[in-house]
Design an enzyme around this catalytic site. Structure first.
Site, PDB file in Angstrom:
ATOM      1  N   PRO A 144       0.789  -1.242   0.000  1.00 10.44           N
ATOM      2  CA  PRO A 144       0.000   0.000   0.000  1.00 10.44           C
ATOM      3  C   PRO A 144       0.819   1.290   0.000  1.00 10.44           C
ATOM      4  O   PRO A 144       0.897   2.005   0.996  1.00 10.44           O
ATOM      5  CB  PRO A 144      -0.854  -0.134   1.253  1.00 10.44           C
ATOM      6  N   CYS A 145       1.360   1.608  -1.160  1.00 13.82           N
ATOM      7  CA  CYS A 145       2.154   2.827  -1.298  1.00 13.82           C
ATOM      8  C   CYS A 145       1.311   4.083  -1.106  1.00 13.82           C
ATOM      9  O   CYS A 145       1.843   5.148  -0.804  1.00 13.82           O
ATOM     10  CB  CYS A 145       2.874   2.839  -2.642  1.00 13.82           C
ATOM     11  N   HIS A 146      -0.012   3.950  -1.205  1.00 14.63           N
ATOM     12  CA  HIS A 146      -0.878   5.121  -0.982  1.00 14.63           C
ATOM     13  C   HIS A 146      -0.838   5.580   0.465  1.00 14.63           C
ATOM     14  O   HIS A 146      -1.230   6.695   0.763  1.00 14.63           O
ATOM     15  CB  HIS A 146      -2.323   4.806  -1.407  1.00 14.63           C
TER      16      HIS A 146
END
Length: 178
Positions: A144-146
């Site tokens: 989850p780079c967000h």
């Protein structure tokens, strides 16, 4: 959780999946394991990353594996931990895979700065390298780079577009702003 480096698959299949924030692209291998996740409006970028990781490997078209479609459906329906145990295989440098593994340790509803992510992997001065690895993440949403935001709490770049990053963080109940 570590991400083992993926060997070159014999088969890659591109599937499309409707989500509340646009059509998603899933690339799976012959075992039905996720190799890439992106959004349809960024298909060119995803294909470039796939070539970088797998060379001229052909990518066929097909339906998403039922288990993957169900897992993503649960996440978008509000089961925010649905993606936590999802198997994925990625290629990349050892450093990139360390960053992607560290992304998976950020719980849903929480955020971390690039500096915090660099510290988490034991390279506190590698903020820029962490940002580059974050941007090269082939399995967005699953790694989850967000959830990585600016040190001041602001939304910073996201390969799927800032509007999606904001939607995902709001969906997960994360606090951000700045």
């Amino acid at each position: 959780m570590s991400l083992p480096e993926a060997s070159k698959p014999q088969i890659l299949v591109l599937s499309r999946l409707a989500t509340p924030i646009g059509e998603a692209l899933l690339v799976t291998d012959e075992d039905g394991v996720l190799r890439a996740f992106d959004f349809a409006d960024y298909e060119d970028r995803m294909r470039k990353l796939m070539r970088r990781h797998y060379g001229d490997q052909a990518i066929g078209q097909g339906a998403p594996p039922a288990a993957l479609a169900e897992t993503f459906g649960r996440y978008f329906a509000g089961d925010l931990d649905a993606l936590d145990g999802l198997e994925m295989r990625t290629n990349g440098t050892v450093f990139q895979r360390r960053v992607w593994a560290a992304l998976r340790t950020i719980p849903s509803g929480k955020t971390l700065s690039y500096k915090g992510l660099a510290e988490r992997i034991g390279s506190p001065k590698a903020m820029r390298a962490v940002g580059l690895a974050n941007g090269a993440n082939p399995v967005a949403l699953v790694a989850p780079c967000h959830r990585v935001i600016g040190a001041d709490g602001s939304l910073t770049g996201y390969g799927g577009g800032l509007h999606r990053k904001q939607w995902l963080l709001t969906h997960e109940g994360a606090q951000f702003g700045g």
